[in-house]
Enzyme design. Sequence first.
Site, short mmCIF file in Angstrom:
data_model
loop_
_atom_site.label_atom_id
_atom_site.label_comp_id
_atom_site.label_asym_id
_atom_site.label_seq_id
_atom_site.Cartn_x
_atom_site.Cartn_y
_atom_site.Cartn_z
NE ARG A 36 49.23 41.30 38.43
CZ ARG A 36 49.67 42.19 37.54
NH1 ARG A 36 49.00 42.36 36.40
NH2 ARG A 36 50.74 42.91 37.78
CE LYS A 197 67.50 50.06 26.90
NZ LYS A 197 66.63 50.77 25.98
N GLY A 354 57.64 41.50 37.39
CA GLY A 354 57.36 40.31 36.58
C GLY A 354 58.57 39.41 36.39
N GLY A 377 54.99 47.36 37.74
CA GLY A 377 55.25 48.80 37.74
C GLY A 377 54.96 49.47 39.08
#
Length: 395
Positions: A36, A197, A354, A377
Amino acid sequence: MAWKTLDEMDLNGKTVLVRVDLNVPVEDGRVTDATRIERIVPTVEAILDAGGEPVLLAHFGRPKGRRVPDMSLRQIVPALERALERSVAFAEDCIGDAARQAVAAMDAGDVLLLENTRFHEGEEANDPAFARDLAALGDVYCNDAFSAAHRAHGSTEGVARLLPSCAGLLMAEELAALDRALGRPDRPVMAVVGGAKVSTKLDLLGNLVRKVDVLVIGGGMANTFLAAQGLDVGRSLAEHDMAKTAREIVMKADEAGCRILLPEDVVVAAEFRANAESRTLPADACPEDAMILDAGPQSVARIREAMGECRTLIWNGPLGAFEIPPFDAATNAAAKEAARLTRDGRLVSVAGGGDTVAALNKAGVAQDFTYVSSAGGAFLEWMEGKTLPGVAALG
Ligand code: 3PG
Ligand code: MG
């Protein structure tokens, strides 16, 4: 595009507040992955080249409005200096006297990093007074933190409304890549979605079935879909209470003409351990005491075949328990195929998140993808079709 780019701004002699994402992994005070940091270098250099004075704004961790020494951005300075190949000044606070004095002390060619914006409650609360304090430090605002753009915080949203604002080079690059993958893609489009999930990816699946032609579902999520079809998944990770939702997603996909690919064969083991004894079985033959940990070779063959017919691929989430061999096989094989098709100029491939980036690096193919996002996110929320407040505020 509704936002301005860096080259449209007059930066000469201006103090430029640059929101960057320095939320990098650190162990014992050392940065363990500087990706980053490296990716903001072009923007900082472009500002310097245009005669501007870059003042970097960033968060680190989640200190929740308190000054937490372990979460000081000071520890990032050495890695930042290495990436920029120049020295970087540091201010103990991102607003107030310390920040003002550090900005006032800057000369042409200097770079300044301000302390963690999240040491102030006003950051996450997007308090207008905090945003005004930030804005008072600069003449121009540049947002180069796509990966924090899903947060409506003072340094990502509030301040953008108070100063002439633009997107940094990394931000612009991220938005262009995502637009190419899902906004105005070459069709057919395949999405690969994995992860543990279904419950955390409902919005994502709901949006994708309307937008893509082929949806590959992998990881623990796939077990939920298999179980929802009445298959026995033994001790596999699965959300049995999501069965109805999973069936609804399949129905919506049918209506929208989106083909869903679920594993037709699976790799099972009695335990989740490196090199655990494993077997490949049809998806409907998982023994009661076993866990599904990867998709099998037939499933991979079908994914590869479908991928070969697609022009665009967007990927979020591994297909199996990729951290541990041999359960990384499906992820590696699909990633290598995507890389090959991309190298041959037959596929535009965009990946983010990630775990996904870790999996592509592990497969050794990240550099072959058309674009690998720096975001987790934010990438997900963008794939969900949500408006990112940090991007909207630039418009
Ligand atoms: C990230 O690491 O994904 C971004 O920097 C955002 O961090 P956050 O999830 O703590 O808001
Ligand atoms: Mg995060």
